[in-house]
Structure formats: structure tokens, C-alpha cells
Design a protein around this motif. Structure first.
Motif, PDB file in Angstrom:
ATOM      1  N   TYR A  20       0.967  -1.373  -0.319  1.00  0.00           N
ATOM      2  CA  TYR A  20      -0.392  -0.029  -0.194  1.00  0.00           C
ATOM      3  C   TYR A  20       0.650   1.089   0.270  1.00  0.00           C
ATOM      4  CZ  TYR A  20       1.089  -1.256   4.763  1.00  0.00           C
ATOM      5  OH  TYR A  20       1.975  -1.427   6.612  1.00  0.00           O
TER       6      TYR A  20
ATOM      7  N   TRP B 162      -7.759  -0.782   0.516  1.00  0.00           N
ATOM      8  CA  TRP B 162      -6.462  -1.866   0.922  1.00  0.00           C
ATOM      9  C   TRP B 162      -7.332  -2.072   2.608  1.00  0.00           C
ATOM     10  CZ3 TRP B 162      -2.079  -3.903  -0.583  1.00  0.00           C
ATOM     11  CH2 TRP B 162      -1.448  -5.120   0.618  1.00  0.00           C
TER      12      TRP B 162
ATOM     13  N   THR C 257      -7.133  -4.556   6.130  1.00  0.00           N
ATOM     14  CA  THR C 257      -5.935  -5.123   6.230  1.00  0.00           C
ATOM     15  C   THR C 257      -7.134  -5.708   6.974  1.00  0.00           C
ATOM     16  OG1 THR C 257      -4.464  -3.794   6.593  1.00  0.00           O
ATOM     17  CG2 THR C 257      -4.247  -5.591   7.971  1.00  0.00           C
TER      18      THR C 257
ATOM     19  N   PHE D 292      -6.980   3.235   3.544  1.00  0.00           N
ATOM     20  CA  PHE D 292      -5.730   1.990   3.905  1.00  0.00           C
ATOM     21  C   PHE D 292      -6.686   1.851   5.582  1.00  0.00           C
ATOM     22  CE2 PHE D 292      -3.695   1.004   7.228  1.00  0.00           C
ATOM     23  CZ  PHE D 292      -2.757  -0.105   6.642  1.00  0.00           C
TER      24      PHE D 292
ATOM     25  N   GLY E   7      -6.428   0.289   8.433  1.00  0.00           N
ATOM     26  CA  GLY E   7      -5.586  -1.442   9.447  1.00  0.00           C
ATOM     27  C   GLY E   7      -6.599  -1.696  10.094  1.00  0.00           C
ATOM     28  N   LEU E   8      -5.356  -3.030  10.892  1.00  0.00           N
ATOM     29  CA  LEU E   8      -5.974  -4.271  11.798  1.00  0.00           C
ATOM     30  C   LEU E   8      -7.648  -3.519  12.012  1.00  0.00           C
ATOM     31  CD1 LEU E   8      -3.165  -5.611  12.566  1.00  0.00           C
ATOM     32  CD2 LEU E   8      -3.906  -6.763  11.518  1.00  0.00           C
TER      33      LEU E   8
ATOM     34  N   PHE F 191      -7.269   7.103   5.652  1.00  0.00           N
ATOM     35  CA  PHE F 191      -6.103   6.784   6.394  1.00  0.00           C
ATOM     36  C   PHE F 191      -6.609   5.966   7.678  1.00  0.00           C
ATOM     37  CE2 PHE F 191      -2.620   5.444   9.397  1.00  0.00           C
ATOM     38  CZ  PHE F 191      -1.948   4.029   8.795  1.00  0.00           C
TER      39      PHE F 191
ATOM     40  N   GLY G 221      -6.099   4.466  11.207  1.00  0.00           N
ATOM     41  CA  GLY G 221      -5.218   3.180  11.841  1.00  0.00           C
ATOM     42  C   GLY G 221      -6.113   2.184  12.439  1.00  0.00           C
ATOM     43  N   ALA G 222      -4.758   1.009  12.712  1.00  0.00           N
ATOM     44  CA  ALA G 222      -5.498   0.335  13.724  1.00  0.00           C
ATOM     45  C   ALA G 222      -5.959   0.586  14.737  1.00  0.00           C
ATOM     46  CB  ALA G 222      -3.857  -0.658  14.062  1.00  0.00           C
TER      47      ALA G 222
ATOM     48  N   VAL H 223      -6.473   7.906  13.470  1.00  0.00           N
ATOM     49  CA  VAL H 223      -5.481   6.750  14.193  1.00  0.00           C
ATOM     50  C   VAL H 223      -6.023   7.081  16.112  1.00  0.00           C
ATOM     51  CG1 VAL H 223      -3.008   7.665  13.215  1.00  0.00           C
ATOM     52  CG2 VAL H 223      -3.495   8.411  15.214  1.00  0.00           C
ATOM     53  N   GLU H 224      -5.310   5.656  16.211  1.00  0.00           N
ATOM     54  CA  GLU H 224      -5.691   5.325  17.822  1.00  0.00           C
ATOM     55  C   GLU H 224      -4.392   4.964  18.648  1.00  0.00           C
ATOM     56  OE1 GLU H 224      -7.323   5.462  20.780  1.00  0.00           O
ATOM     57  OE2 GLU H 224      -8.926   5.012  19.331  1.00  0.00           O
ATOM     58  N   LYS H 225      -4.173   5.880  19.882  1.00  0.00           N
ATOM     59  CA  LYS H 225      -2.862   5.535  20.375  1.00  0.00           C
ATOM     60  C   LYS H 225      -2.607   4.055  21.051  1.00  0.00           C
ATOM     61  CE  LYS H 225      -2.283   9.722  23.575  1.00  0.00           C
ATOM     62  NZ  LYS H 225      -3.798  10.481  22.590  1.00  0.00           N
TER      63      LYS H 225
HETATM   64  C1  LIG Z   1      -1.393   4.303  13.005  1.00  0.00           C
HETATM   65  C2  LIG Z   1      -0.381   4.156  13.349  1.00  0.00           C
HETATM   66  C3  LIG Z   1       0.664   3.606  12.020  1.00  0.00           C
HETATM   67  C4  LIG Z   1       0.637   4.896  14.429  1.00  0.00           C
HETATM   68  O1  LIG Z   1       2.162   3.435  15.045  1.00  0.00           O
HETATM   69  P1  LIG Z   1       2.897   4.061  15.077  1.00  0.00           P
HETATM   70  O2  LIG Z   1       4.172   3.183  15.881  1.00  0.00           O
HETATM   71  O3  LIG Z   1       2.819   5.269  16.211  1.00  0.00           O
HETATM   72  O4  LIG Z   1       3.355   4.702  13.938  1.00  0.00           O
HETATM   73  P2  LIG Z   1       5.066   5.948  13.344  1.00  0.00           P
HETATM   74  O5  LIG Z   1       5.821   5.999  14.601  1.00  0.00           O
HETATM   75  O6  LIG Z   1       4.596   5.741  11.770  1.00  0.00           O
HETATM   76  O7  LIG Z   1       4.315   7.101  13.635  1.00  0.00           O
HETATM   77  C5  LIG Z   1       4.543   8.527  13.287  1.00  0.00           C
HETATM   78  C6  LIG Z   1       3.411   9.482  13.407  1.00  0.00           C
HETATM   79  O8  LIG Z   1       2.399   9.495  13.817  1.00  0.00           O
HETATM   80  C7  LIG Z   1       2.265  10.504  14.660  1.00  0.00           C
HETATM   81  N1  LIG Z   1       0.904   9.362  15.168  1.00  0.00           N
HETATM   82  C8  LIG Z   1       1.149   8.218  15.623  1.00  0.00           C
HETATM   83  N2  LIG Z   1      -0.179   8.018  17.037  1.00  0.00           N
HETATM   84  C9  LIG Z   1      -0.387   9.377  17.008  1.00  0.00           C
HETATM   85  C10 LIG Z   1      -1.590   9.551  17.656  1.00  0.00           C
HETATM   86  N3  LIG Z   1      -2.351   8.754  18.408  1.00  0.00           N
HETATM   87  N4  LIG Z   1      -1.689  10.669  17.898  1.00  0.00           N
HETATM   88  C11 LIG Z   1      -1.508  12.189  16.783  1.00  0.00           C
HETATM   89  N5  LIG Z   1      -0.579  11.399  16.246  1.00  0.00           N
HETATM   90  C12 LIG Z   1       0.143  10.034  16.168  1.00  0.00           C
HETATM   91  C13 LIG Z   1       2.844  10.938  15.188  1.00  0.00           C
HETATM   92  O9  LIG Z   1       3.302  12.357  14.562  1.00  0.00           O
HETATM   93  C14 LIG Z   1       4.160   9.980  15.111  1.00  0.00           C
HETATM   94  O10 LIG Z   1       5.723  10.058  14.758  1.00  0.00           O
HETATM   95  P3  LIG Z   1       6.224  10.560  16.081  1.00  0.00           P
HETATM   96  O11 LIG Z   1       6.689   9.706  16.239  1.00  0.00           O
HETATM   97  O12 LIG Z   1       6.439  11.974  16.303  1.00  0.00           O
HETATM   98  O13 LIG Z   1       4.997  10.083  17.652  1.00  0.00           O
HETATM   99  C15 LIG Z   1      -0.463   2.530  14.103  1.00  0.00           C
HETATM  100  O14 LIG Z   1      -1.435   3.050  15.049  1.00  0.00           O
HETATM  101  C16 LIG Z   1      -1.353   1.635  12.960  1.00  0.00           C
HETATM  102  O15 LIG Z   1      -2.696   2.343  12.080  1.00  0.00           O
HETATM  103  N6  LIG Z   1      -0.311   1.072  12.032  1.00  0.00           N
HETATM  104  C17 LIG Z   1      -1.346   0.262  11.189  1.00  0.00           C
HETATM  105  C18 LIG Z   1      -1.350  -1.464  11.458  1.00  0.00           C
HETATM  106  C19 LIG Z   1      -1.568  -2.261  10.783  1.00  0.00           C
HETATM  107  O16 LIG Z   1      -3.103  -2.545  10.266  1.00  0.00           O
HETATM  108  N7  LIG Z   1      -0.690  -2.962   9.984  1.00  0.00           N
HETATM  109  C20 LIG Z   1      -1.525  -3.705   8.434  1.00  0.00           C
HETATM  110  C21 LIG Z   1      -0.034  -4.070   7.677  1.00  0.00           C
HETATM  111  S1  LIG Z   1      -0.853  -5.039   6.623  1.00  0.00           S
END
Ligand SMILES: CC(C)(COP(=O)(O)OP(=O)(O)OC[C@H]1O[C@@H](n2cnc3c(N)ncnc32)[C@H](O)[C@@H]1OP(=O)(O)O)[C@@H](O)C(=O)NCCC(=O)NCCS
Length: 224
Positions: A71, A149, A151, A167, A169-170, A185, A187-188, A203-205
Motif C-alpha cells: 500500500y 486496502w 487489513t 487504508f 489497519g488491523l 488513512f 489506523g489500527a 489513529v488510535e493510541k
Molecule cells: C497509526 C499508526 C501507524 C501509528 O503507529 P506508530 O507506531 O505510532 O507509528 P509511527 O511511529 O509511524 O507514527 C508516525 C507519526 O504519527 C503520529 N501519530 C501516531 N500516533 C498518533 C496519535 N495517537 N496522535 C497523534 N499523532 C500520532 C506521530 O506524529 C508519529 O510520529 P512521532 O514519532 O512524532 O510520535 C498505527 O497505530 C497503525 O495503525 N498501524 C497500522 C498497523 C496495521 O494495520 N498494519 C497492517 C499492515 S498489513
């Protein structure tokens, strides 16, 4: 599907190769990718050829092509390569896993990948190039736009309209009757209960990680 050329050399391509060959009985004749990424002669027992010349060895009147990329750029790369494959004259059929829960009235475009144990209810329309990983749910009367996409365990309720290139996420959950714009987007583990305009990010924490060992935690917990 005729014998097929898979676009991609990554993990998505490996999964698609497995499902097509082992589950779908399709023969993968070759892999292709952008010429600068051709770093080997063969992959999973099939030759690798540059996309710039693929039609010379694997002509579109004899072979289908399936774009099996991830993706990247919110699905833009997949969309671009699909358009280019079509411009070369390839048919780009979809794959629906024989053990997915897909109704007979499902409408879907080309180059969709519907994995095992996906649940799709009646009256659903998917655009082209929609990837739905195992365990995802798409509720009745919902429409998912091109290049989305989903997931595993993403849940889209009934009567939802999703735009292009989103997109999920999970465990991303979308409530019923909602409208999600293009290039969103989700998120998971997110819960969306309101319409989203184009290009929104939800996005979720992540869950808290305690500074306790399991033994310390179990001592203070009511568990066990
Ligand atoms: C949204 C998601 C990517 C955030 O996860 P993460 O590990 O915090 O991700 P990153 O480190 O890439 O975060 C990038 C930026 O997003 C922002 N961010 C992430 N979570 C945030 C939140 N809850 N609130 C505000 N900003 C946020 C931040 O700016 C972060 O950068 P930082 O390092 O300054 O905090 C994650 O929750 C998600 O949904 N991943 C997808 C998983 C999935 O389903 N994968 C399937 C693959 S097939």
C-alpha cells in the motif's frame, strides 16, 4: 485466469503467489518489477523479468498480469502499475479465495485480491484493485472504491460508502451508513462513527506498556 505474471517481489507478492498457485490452481509463469529492482534471475521457481520488457517474453494475448504490491503512497503505486499493465494490453483479473465468504452477487473490479476467511455480505460493490486480507468484514450494501486496502479484521458495517485509495489497519471499524472520502488513512484499532471527508487520518493510541514484570503484575492483579 490464464497463466499469470505477478508484478512484485516482496511479501505481498509471496502471499499472492501462494494463494494463486496452492489455493487457486493458477500457474505463475513469471514475476516482473520495475527494471531497477530486478536483483535476481528467479523468484519462487519462476523467472524475473523487467516490466519494461515483460510483454516481449510474456505477451498479453497469452498471459494475464496481477499487480501484487503493498500500500505504498496510500496505494498510488499499485494503481499506477495496474494502469501501466493495462496499457501494455494485459488482462488483470481478480482473485477470490475459494474459502472466503463471498456472496454470489458481489460486484468487483479487476485486480482485486480477496483472501481466505474474508466476510462479505450481499449487495456489496468493490472497485478495482481492492485488497481484502483474511478476517476483514464488509457489510451489506456497502461500496468500496478503487485501490483500497483492508487489513485483516478491518470491519466496515452495512451501507457504507468508501472512496478511492483508503487504508484500513488491523481492527479499524467503520459504523453503518457512513461515507468515507478518498485517500483516508484509518489506523489500527480505530472506531469511526462520523463521515470523513477526503484525505482524513484517524489513529488510535497504542496500549500502555507497564514497567512491571508479569510476576509483579499478577501479584497486584485480581487475575488467577
Ligand atoms: C497509526 C499508526 C501507524 C501509528 O503507529 P506508530 O507506531 O505510532 O507509528 P509511527 O511511529 O509511524 O507514527 C508516525 C507519526 O504519527 C503520529 N501519530 C501516531 N500516533 C498518533 C496519535 N495517537 N496522535 C497523534 N499523532 C500520532 C506521530 O506524529 C508519529 O510520529 P512521532 O514519532 O512524532 O510520535 C498505527 O497505530 C497503525 O495503525 N498501524 C497500522 C498497523 C496495521 O494495520 N498494519 C497492517 C499492515 S498489513
Amino acid at each position: 485466469m490464464k497463466d499469470v505474471v505477478l508484478f512484485g517481489l516482496g511479501k505481498v507478492a509471496e502471499v499472492v503467489h501462494y494463494d494463486l498457485t496452492v489455493e487457486g490452481g493458477v500457474r505463475v509463469a513469471a514475476f516482473t518489477c520495475d527494471p531497477e529492482f530486478v536483483d535476481r534471475d528467479d523468484f519462487l521457481g519462476a523467472p524475473v523479468v523487467g516490466f519494461d520488457v515483460v510483454e516481449h517474453t510474456y505477451p498479453p494475448d497469452e498471459f494475464d498480469l496481477f499487480v501484487a504490491l503493498g500500500y505504498h503512497d496510500l496505494n498510488a503505486l499499485r494503481a499506477e502499475r495496474l494502469a501501466q499493465a493495462r496499457a501494455k494490453g494485459y488482462r488483470t483479473p481478480s482473485f477470490v479465495h475459494p474459502r472466503s465468504g463471498v456472496p454470489h452477487d458481489l460486484e468487483l473490479g479487476e485486480n482485486c485480491f480477496i483472501m481466505q476467511d474474508v466476510l462479505i455480505q450481499p449487495r456489496v460493490k468493490l472497485g478495482e484493485n481492492v485488497f481484502v486480507w483474511s478476517g476483514a468484514l464488509i457489510g451489506h450494501h456497502s461500496t468500496v472504491g478503487d485501490n483500497c486496502w483492508l487489513t485483516s479484521h478491518a470491519s466496515i458495517a452495512g451501507v457504507v460508502t468508501v472512496g478511492r485509495n483508503c487504508f484500513f489497519g488491523l481492527n479499524a471499524t467503520v459504523g453503518n451508513g457512513l461515507s468515507i472520502g478518498d485517500e483516508c488513512f484509518l489506523g489500527a484499532n480505530t472506531l469511526t462513527t462520523r463521515d470523513l471527508e477526503d484525505r482524513k487520518v484517524v489513529v488510535e493510541k497504542a496500549s500502555e506498556v507497564l514497567r512491571l514484570t508479569p510476576e509483579q503484575f499478577l501479584r497486584i492483579s485480581t487475575l488467577q
